[in-house]
Design a protein around this motif. Structure first.
Motif, mmCIF file in Angstrom:
data_model
loop_
_atom_site.group_PDB
_atom_site.id
_atom_site.type_symbol
_atom_site.label_atom_id
_atom_site.label_comp_id
_atom_site.label_asym_id
_atom_site.label_seq_id
_atom_site.Cartn_x
_atom_site.Cartn_y
_atom_site.Cartn_z
ATOM 1 N N LYS A 222 0.832 -1.196 0.000
ATOM 2 C CA LYS A 222 0.000 0.000 0.000
ATOM 3 C C LYS A 222 0.868 1.248 0.000
ATOM 4 N N ILE B 64 1.516 4.529 1.593
ATOM 5 C CA ILE B 64 1.219 5.145 2.888
ATOM 6 C C ILE B 64 2.041 6.427 3.037
ATOM 7 N N GLN C 160 6.122 -1.655 2.834
ATOM 8 C CA GLN C 160 5.064 -0.854 2.245
ATOM 9 C C GLN C 160 5.713 0.305 1.489
ATOM 10 N N ILE D 219 2.664 18.070 -3.981
ATOM 11 C CA ILE D 219 2.392 17.279 -2.778
ATOM 12 C C ILE D 219 0.908 16.893 -2.735
ATOM 13 N N GLY D 220 0.044 17.844 -3.122
ATOM 14 C CA GLY D 220 -1.395 17.546 -3.163
ATOM 15 C C GLY D 220 -1.705 16.394 -4.112
ATOM 16 N N THR D 221 -1.011 16.384 -5.247
ATOM 17 C CA THR D 221 -1.210 15.301 -6.218
ATOM 18 C C THR D 221 -0.737 13.975 -5.638
ATOM 19 N N MET E 55 -0.660 13.206 -2.482
ATOM 20 C CA MET E 55 -1.628 12.819 -1.444
ATOM 21 C C MET E 55 -2.795 12.052 -2.059
ATOM 22 N N LYS E 56 -3.252 12.557 -3.187
ATOM 23 C CA LYS E 56 -4.398 11.953 -3.850
ATOM 24 C C LYS E 56 -4.111 10.499 -4.277
ATOM 25 N N GLN F 248 -2.463 8.288 -2.581
ATOM 26 C CA GLN F 248 -2.199 7.387 -1.448
ATOM 27 C C GLN F 248 -3.385 6.488 -1.119
ATOM 28 N N ASP F 249 -3.059 5.305 -0.587
ATOM 29 C CA ASP F 249 -4.085 4.450 0.000
ATOM 30 C C ASP F 249 -4.399 4.912 1.422
ATOM 31 N N VAL F 250 -3.364 5.371 2.104
ATOM 32 C CA VAL F 250 -3.520 5.769 3.508
ATOM 33 C C VAL F 250 -2.678 7.017 3.771
ATOM 34 N N ILE F 251 -3.268 7.998 4.472
ATOM 35 C CA ILE F 251 -2.497 9.167 4.922
ATOM 36 C C ILE F 251 -2.603 9.249 6.434
ATOM 37 N N ILE F 252 -1.460 9.378 7.074
ATOM 38 C CA ILE F 252 -1.442 9.484 8.534
ATOM 39 C C ILE F 252 -0.828 10.831 8.904
#
Lengths: 119, 97, 126
Positions: free
Chosen positions: C10, C12, C41, C113-115, C117-118, C120-124
């Motif tokens: 994934k 992450i 991962q 960075i926004g792109t 983020m989009k 990702q499967d998971v953002i923490i």
């Protein structure tokens, strides 16, 4: 849909715990599965059974125990974060489990969604 | 991607930061103290209007009610916890803290 | 041998937005990243806002009695976590440049960075 929840703040000081709880209840009501709640940072304080708030306030730890028992959802607390904050098996609520971040990695990767509540 | 923001814009730049990274079309949900951003006639009205040109904006009704906010900036949609779950069904989540 | 992408891998992303020392969020975030890095991962780490201060060169923490950890971010490379991204505007706003950072990073625009983020499967967020 399978959903994991990461909770990063302790009880009472922040609304995060309450929002996580209300979200989890609503998700289950809509037919989703809450896979697990994972506690990190001060979030680990949620599983202390020493919590004893005034009578007219919600008891957050017993609420988590009831939630865990009703739906069979484990409330995991990170062991390293727990040790820092005096949380061990002696003070652990029913439904609480102290575990490593490997458990969290599983929760983060095996579910359709991971949602974080914190400050 | 669904973005959640839980901070009042008066004390924190989380909403501002969130909108800097949100892509056009990404929904943004205000929860907890985040809902203060959409109280009608506050100084963030123009900013909310700008956000709405690019992103749908939601506010969690139980948090609005808890804070005595009954009139909100126009164009913002209120949802209850069930609506919150529906948004999560549709999108991966980026919880800005 | 052909590389077949493992469906279980994934994407992450960890987002660090707190300054070091004042609160524990960035340090415990780093602890989490170090553990997750051992699980094969696709991990990236992004520094936004005051999070960029975690990488500042020359942090000397002995007099406050808290362990410094800026250089530990370099160790992530040994765990195949090579994607360390820093938000350009966050550096600019703080009068910092890449030369002020103790760790090799990639400086990116908010849009980029926004792109990411989009994707990702998971953002923490820590």
């Amino acid at each position: 849909m399978n959903i994991g929840i990461l909770l990063k703040e302790g009880p009472y000081n922040h609304q995060a715990t309450d929002t996580a709880y209300n979200f989890a209840e609503a998700a289950i009501k809509r037919g989703h599965t809450i896979d697990a709640i994972f506690l990190y940072n001060d979030g680990v304080l949620n599983v202390s059974k020493l919590m004893d708030p005034p009578q007219d306030d919600r008891n957050i730890s017993t609420r988590w125990t009831a939630f865990s028992q009703k739906y069979g959802v484990k409330i995991y607390a990170c062991v390293v974060a727990s040790k820092r904050r005096s949380i061990n098996d002696d003070v652990l609520i029913e439904g609480g489990v102290i575990t490593g971040l490997g458990t969290f990695t599983d929760i983060a990767t095996r579910n359709d969604r991971l949602i974080t509540f914190g400050d | 991607m669904l973005h959640t923001v839980n901070k009042s814009p008066f004390g924190n730049d989380t909403l501002e930061t969130c909108i800097r990274f949100a892509l056009p079309g990404d929904p943004i949900l205000l929860i907890e103290d985040g809902v203060y951003a959409v109280q009608a006639r506050n100084r963030f009205g123009a900013m909310i209007e700008t956000i709405l040109k690019k992103n749908p904006l939601f506010a969690l009704q139980p948090d609005l009610s808890a804070r005595g906010i009954s009139v909100i900036t126009s164009g913002v949609t209120t949802v209850d916890y069930e609506g919150f779950v529906e948004l999560v069904e549709q999108h991966q989540v980026n919880s800005w803290l | 041998m052909d590389f077949v992408q493992d469906m279980n891998i994934k994407k992450i992303m960890h987002v660090l937005r707190h300054a070091p020392h004042g609160t524990i969020y960035t340090y415990e975030g780093l602890e989490m990243i170090l553990i997750m890095a051992t699980y094969d991962q696709d991990i990236s780490v992004v520094f936004i806002g005051d999070g960029v201060y975690a990488l500042k060169k020359g942090q000397e923490t002995s007099a406050i009695g808290i362990k410094g950890f800026a250089k530990t971010f370099s160790a992530l490379d040994g765990y195949d976590v090579e994607k360390l991204y820093v938000d350009q505007l966050s550096l600019d706003e703080r009068g910092l440049t890449e030369d002020d950072l103790a760790v090799a990073v990639e400086v990116l625009s908010s849009e980029k960075i926004g792109t990411l983020m989009k994707e990702q499967d998971v953002i923490i967020q820590h």
